[in-house]
Design a protein around this motif. Structure first.
Motif, short mmCIF file in Angstrom:
data_model
loop_
_atom_site.label_atom_id
_atom_site.label_comp_id
_atom_site.label_asym_id
_atom_site.label_seq_id
_atom_site.Cartn_x
_atom_site.Cartn_y
_atom_site.Cartn_z
N ARG A 178 10.31 6.60 54.82
CA ARG A 178 10.77 6.63 56.14
C ARG A 178 10.73 7.81 57.19
NH1 ARG A 178 14.32 2.85 54.90
NH2 ARG A 178 14.56 2.74 52.87
N ILE A 179 10.88 8.87 56.55
CA ILE A 179 10.33 10.31 58.09
C ILE A 179 9.23 9.88 58.29
CG2 ILE A 179 9.95 12.56 58.54
CD1 ILE A 179 12.62 12.97 56.09
N ALA A 183 7.91 10.00 62.17
CA ALA A 183 6.86 10.01 63.20
C ALA A 183 5.81 9.52 63.35
CB ALA A 183 5.98 11.09 61.66
N MET A 184 5.34 8.50 62.37
CA MET A 184 4.20 7.45 62.81
C MET A 184 4.31 6.59 63.91
SD MET A 184 1.84 4.64 60.96
CE MET A 184 1.20 5.84 60.05
N GLN A 185 5.57 5.64 64.48
CA GLN A 185 6.38 5.35 65.47
C GLN A 185 6.52 6.33 66.64
OE1 GLN A 185 9.32 3.78 63.14
NE2 GLN A 185 8.51 2.29 63.07
N ALA A 186 7.18 7.47 66.39
CA ALA A 186 6.96 8.33 67.51
C ALA A 186 6.06 8.98 68.03
CB ALA A 186 7.64 9.83 67.26
N ASP A 209 16.15 3.07 63.07
CA ASP A 209 16.64 2.32 61.74
C ASP A 209 16.24 3.59 60.84
OD1 ASP A 209 18.17 0.30 62.98
OD2 ASP A 209 16.86 -0.74 63.17
N GLY A 210 14.75 3.80 60.71
CA GLY A 210 14.80 4.24 59.87
C GLY A 210 15.54 5.77 59.67
N SER A 211 15.72 6.68 61.07
CA SER A 211 16.52 7.71 61.16
C SER A 211 17.87 8.42 59.98
CB SER A 211 16.52 8.42 62.21
OG SER A 211 15.45 8.58 62.87
N LEU A 481 -2.37 12.00 55.43
CA LEU A 481 -1.11 11.96 55.29
C LEU A 481 -0.12 11.04 56.33
CD1 LEU A 481 0.42 15.19 54.21
CD2 LEU A 481 0.13 12.73 52.79
N LYS A 482 0.87 9.87 56.52
CA LYS A 482 0.88 8.89 57.47
C LYS A 482 1.76 9.50 59.04
CE LYS A 482 1.56 4.97 54.77
NZ LYS A 482 2.46 3.80 53.79
N ASP A 483 1.83 10.91 57.88
CA ASP A 483 2.83 11.40 59.17
C ASP A 483 1.68 12.35 60.34
OD1 ASP A 483 2.19 13.26 57.76
OD2 ASP A 483 3.54 14.16 57.52
#
Length: 597
Positions: A178-179, A183-186, A209-211, A481-483
């Motif tokens: 989720r985090i 991070a990816m969306q931000a 929503d994720g947060s 990594l995704k972030d």
């Protein structure tokens, strides 16, 4: 036993008024009283008291009972030499008792005069041995009960720890996903300034929503992971609290100084690790070097490393060596390894001690890609494979904004990915690792069997050893990594498309650690040879002691196994510390294990 004998002699001496009668009435009871009094010290001075009482019983018939009790007491120790000496003294003393009370006896009864005391001595020895054996058995049963209770407590604690670890792993899997998505969306919002209002609204809604979901899951499990649920957790320490830690150490009597310059404020994780390093160093100095001067150095700049050093001078007071477990430094080593740093600790030439650590301190990465090199004219075709729709959407928004990159298709699992790649023939595939159905590793291995296969870049939430090494063994050229910031993800896509490898810093650190870990063949061979070289300096008996220590035996158990005294075992263990250069029994066990692998 003494009273009937004394009374029977009194009957035989009836009517005597000479010195013998006076001794019988006054001296005999006084000697018996003295013997009974001496028996109070039989546990502290067993052999001396037993011999004194037995010899004194020669002059006192009433003291024969005390002599019998002294022989029983010495027999409970179950030492044949002591028992034989006291029993022989008792039989001999009985033969001289006639000098005080000259009673007429038949010469033919000499064998009786020897056999009866010997029989009495044998009975006393048998009783003492039985009592001693019973005591040993009771002590053994008590030790076993206490050991079983401790073991049960340890098993309960281990069960709780295992369950907490399981919950922590589950929390990591869920929250990390989720985090990383947040991070990816931000990152997409920061990277793309030309998004439509609808695209921005979807991303912001996904972040909210994720947060919220991550916070709810944290609240569910946080109470379970706390060591003391009834008390609130204190704030986590950071680098700015190191001066408070030093002030507390000074209050407790340590002479501590702090120097160095830290240009900027590191991340919470780096600052917290620095605080724990200083805390461990001060704790060890207070335990092992009381009265010594402790000098702490903190230096570092963002974009490079931050170094922590805790050096204590030799101790100024002679103290007994406290027990050491080595677990504090083991835990600290694990913490620093997870942070991607290195830890070193050793004695200094002046017999002091120094603890140093190097931690990476990366720059904050919020860069945007505002232009594209003119050299990038070729359009690279990309397929995105991820089971999360929001992840695929975020990656497409980032990649499609680049003139030299284009997303031609998406897939939600490994089977769909194979089908899409066969149809689209992309240059690179962004592959998630964990997906329902066929996972990313299996799909990568299948894709690389195709003629002219695409390049594969693993993009995932997790960077565990098995995933990183599994991805590389499967044939992936990159692991990110995704972030990771969007700009770096784009660079990774271009690098992999050109046939070069790319690893995130965390993944690279894990690959290096796996290559140099004790499980790797090179490191295992080196460790074995070094351990065998150290153990070759030991004598045969010291080596047997080291192996017994490695088996987890205590000093009494080692003494029983090797048929030596506990004092000799302690001497051998002290020699092991000196010859092997170790501080505790755990390190001895590790050396033996490495040498015998």
């Amino acid at each position: 036993m003494g009273i009937p004998l004394w009374l029977s002699i009194g009957v035989l001496l009836r009517g005597r008024t000479d010195e013998t009668g006076a001794w019988f009435v006054i001296g005999d009871p006084l000697v018996a009283f003295g013997c009974l009094t001496a028996l109070l010290w039989r546990r502290r001075f067993p052999l001396a008291v037993a011999m004194t009482v037995v010899i004194a019983s020669t002059a006192s018939a009433l003291a024969s009972g005390a002599a019998f009790l002294a022989l029983v007491s010495i027999s409970t120790r179950r030492r044949p030499v002591e028992i034989g000496v006291v029993a022989l003294a008792l039989v001999t003393a009985s033969q001289f008792a006639g000098g005080f009370y000259p009673v007429q006896s038949s010469p033919g009864l000499l064998w009786y005069q020897l056999a009866l005391p010997a029989l009495i001595a044998g009975i006393a020895v048998a009783m003492g041995m039985a009592i001693g054996g019973r005591r040993v058995e009771v002590r053994s049963l008590r030790d076993r009960a206490e050991s079983a209770e401790r073991e049960q407590t340890a098993r309960a604690a281990q069960a709780r720890a295992l369950e907490r670890n399981r919950i922590a792993r589950e929390m990591h899997d869920v929250l990390a996903h989720r985090i990383s998505l947040v991070a990816m969306q931000a990152g997409v919002l920061d990277h793309r300034s030309d998004l439509t209002a609808e695209e921005s609204r979807v991303l912001v809604r996904g972040i909210a929503d994720g947060s919220h979901q991550a916070l709810e899951e944290l609240r569910d499990v946080l109470g379970v992971l706390r060591a003391d649920p009834g008390r609130p957790e204190p704030p986590q320490p950071a680098l700015d609290r190191v001066p408070e830690l030093i002030a507390e150490a000074r209050t407790s009597g340590l002479d501590v100084t702090l120097t160095g310059t830290v240009a900027g404020t590191p991340s919470d994780a780096v600052g917290r690790t620095c605080y724990r390093i200083v805390q461990e160093g001060l704790t060890n100095a207070a335990k092992h070097a009381p009265g010594a001067h402790v000098h702490i150095t903190l230096e570092g700049t963002a974009g490079a490393n931050i170094s922590v050093s805790v050096h204590n001078s030799p101790t100024t007071t002679a103290t007994s060596r406290p027990p050491t477990s080595g677990f504090g430094l083991l835990g600290l080593t694990e913490r620093i390894s997870l942070a991607g740093g290195e830890l070193s600790h050793h004695r200094t030439p002046d017999n002091g001690y120094v603890l140093t650590a190097q931690l990476p301190w990366p720059n904050p990465t919020h860069e945007k890609r505002v232009c594209v090199d003119t050299e990038r004219e070729r359009v690279r075709v990309v397929v995105i494979v991820d089971d999360d729709r929001l992840v695929r959407m975020a990656l497409r928004l980032v990649i499609d904004a680049e003139p030299d990159l284009t997303v031609v298709a998406e897939a939600a699992d490994g089977d769909d990915a194979i089908t899409v790649v066969d149809e689209q023939r992309p240059d690179v595939v962004l592959m998630d690792v964990r997906m329902p159905g066929r996972d990313g590793l299996s799909a990568t291995r299948e894709l690389l069997t195709r003629p002219a296969p695409p390049r594969v870049l693993m993009l995932t939430t997790f960077d565990s050893d098995d995933l990183v090494l599994g991805a590389l063994h499967a044939g992936a050229l990159g692991f990110v990594l995704k972030d990771t910031p969007p700009a770096r993800i784009l660079d990774a896509v271009r690098t992999v498309t050109d046939g070069n490898s790319v690893l995130s810093p965390a993944a690279a650190a894990r690959v290096i650690a796996a290559a140099t870990s004790p499980q790797s063949s090179y490191a295992r061979d080196s460790s074995r040879e070094a351990a065998r070289k150290q153990l070759s300096a030991l004598t045969e008996r010291e080596l047997e002691t080291a192996r017994a220590v490695a088996d987890g035996l205590g000093n009494p158990e080692i003494a029983e196994r090797l048929y030596i005294s506990v004092a000799t075992v302690k001497a051998h263990v002290g020699n092991l510390f000196a010859k092997l250069g170790v501080d505790n029994r755990v390190q001895i066990a590790l050396l033996v294990r490495d040498a015998e692998e």
